[in-house]
Design an enzyme around this catalytic site. Structure first.
Site, PDB file in Angstrom:
ATOM      1  N   SER A  65       7.608  -2.786  -8.243  1.00 20.95           N
ATOM      2  CA  SER A  65       7.421  -3.503  -9.512  1.00 20.95           C
ATOM      3  C   SER A  65       5.992  -3.959  -9.766  1.00 20.95           C
ATOM      4  O   SER A  65       5.703  -4.447 -10.854  1.00 20.95           O
ATOM      5  CB  SER A  65       8.352  -4.706  -9.577  1.00 20.95           C
ATOM      6  N   VAL A 259       9.485  -4.913  -4.792  1.00 15.78           N
ATOM      7  CA  VAL A 259      10.451  -4.895  -3.682  1.00 15.78           C
ATOM      8  C   VAL A 259       9.984  -4.077  -2.478  1.00 15.78           C
ATOM      9  O   VAL A 259      10.662  -4.042  -1.451  1.00 15.78           O
ATOM     10  CB  VAL A 259      11.878  -4.418  -4.092  1.00 15.78           C
TER      11      VAL A 259
HETATM   12  N1  GLN Z   1      12.101   0.355  -8.627  1.00 17.03           N
HETATM   13  C1  GLN Z   1      12.681  -0.938  -8.451  1.00 17.03           C
HETATM   14  C2  GLN Z   1      13.861  -1.123  -9.377  1.00 17.03           C
HETATM   15  O1  GLN Z   1      13.806  -0.750 -10.500  1.00 17.03           O
HETATM   16  C3  GLN Z   1      11.642  -1.988  -8.704  1.00 17.03           C
HETATM   17  C4  GLN Z   1      12.177  -3.377  -8.565  1.00 17.03           C
HETATM   18  C5  GLN Z   1      11.184  -4.366  -8.012  1.00 17.03           C
HETATM   19  O2  GLN Z   1      10.209  -4.052  -7.350  1.00 17.03           O
HETATM   20  N2  GLN Z   1      11.497  -5.627  -8.234  1.00 17.03           N
HETATM   21  O3  GLN Z   1      14.881  -1.632  -9.003  1.00 17.03           O
END
Ligand code: GLN
Length: 307
Positions: A65, A259
């Protein structure tokens, strides 16, 4: 004598690394679950050009993200103030991948950092670029001073295979006439932007213009001063999802998490920090990353939202 940033980073790294690991490495994207939870790096890029680091600052990890920060900046450049017709700037108080608020609020995403808002932003990029994925990679490469950036195909495939929730969000936006492109195309671009691997050093470098009133150290303008202030405001109020109140309480800096375990935090006028530690707290933010930023902010006597 100027502030000894190197000894600050060394001290913070040693203190946090000596504590037991809390949290859990993200596993809802199976390719991310394979990352060793002991990895830990820190980098600080200053507006005077100096860069400091501690631990595994040169190890690439999935930006996830944190990519939403850079796509937001790209969309601000393309759409100016009109962007805010597509996405709001209020903290959501809900999980990053939540759908509940969208139903109540006519499919208008609260902010560009929850998945709904980030999908709206990527949709906006897909409308303007013939090759949106290329544009995102080139933009990031130019900001972190690399010739080329690649996508981790394993992570991208894993996200695509486990991306039903994100597709559901995108279809929901589309049902509310807030999504003019093909859902499969936009979600694919979104999964791929999240699957870019970069190092702490590169990410600190890439976000440095936000600490420098919107220009890179070479003098290239990325955002106007007003847009820069707006981006920092959205980071401060929305950058860590439903964990943002606690983060501002403990750290007080505009920031963006992912994440993959990374967090970028901006010290306006001073520099840009990136920390990486994969185990996440219940809100999906790096537990050690927050601990490290809290110690740094305390040492620098940060006043929340002011510095
Ligand atoms: N690719 C992840 C998702 O869409 C990104 C989420 C994150 O980093 N909070 O769930």
């Amino acid at each position: 004598m100027s502030y000894d940033y190197q000894s600050l980073l060394d001290r913070v790294h040693a203190t946090v690394a000596a504590q037991p690991i809390r949290g859990k490495v993200a596993d809802y994207i199976p390719a991310l679950a394979r990352v060793d939870g002991r990895r830990f790096g820190l980098a600080l890029a200053l507006t005077d050009g100096r860069v400091f680091s501690a631990g595994e600052a040169d190890e690439p990890f999935s930006i996830q993200s944190m990519s939403k920060l850079f796509t937001l900046v790209m969309a601000q450049r393309l759409y100016g103030d009109d962007l805010w017709q597509r996405v709001g700037r209020e903290p959501s108080g809900t999980a990053f991948n939540s759908l509940v608020q969208l139903e109540h609020e006519d499919g208008f995403p609260r902010n560009p950092f929850i998945n709904a808002g980030a999908l709206a932003v990527t949709n906006a990029l897909v409308s303007r670029y013939a090759q949106p994925e290329r544009a995102i990679l080139d933009f990031l490469a130019s900001l972190c001073g690399r010739k080329k950036i690649f996508i981790d195909e394993d992570v991208a495939r894993s996200e695509e295979q486990h991306g039903d929730r994100n597709r559901a969000i995108a279809y929901f936006l589309k049902a509310h006439d807030r999504f003019e492109n093909d859902v499969a195309e936009v979600t694919r671009t979104y999964f791929r932007q999240c699957a870019i691997p970069l190092t702490c050093r590169e990410l600190a470098q890439a976000a440095l213009f936000l600490a420098n009133n919107g220009t890179t150290l070479d003098g290239a303008r990325v955002l106007s001063p007003v847009q820069t202030r707006q981006t920092l405001a959205v980071m401060l109020t929305c950058g860590l999802y439903d964990g943002v109140g606690d983060f501002v309480f403990r750290v007080g800096l505009p920031a963006k998490s992912g994440v993959g375990g990374g967090i970028i935090a901006i010290l306006p006028g001073v520099g840009s920090l990136c920390v990486w530690s994969p185990p996440l707290d219940a809100r999906g933010n790096s537990a050690r990353g927050i601990d490290a930023l809290e110690l740094i902010a305390a040492d620098l006597a940060v006043v929340p939202g002011v510095l």
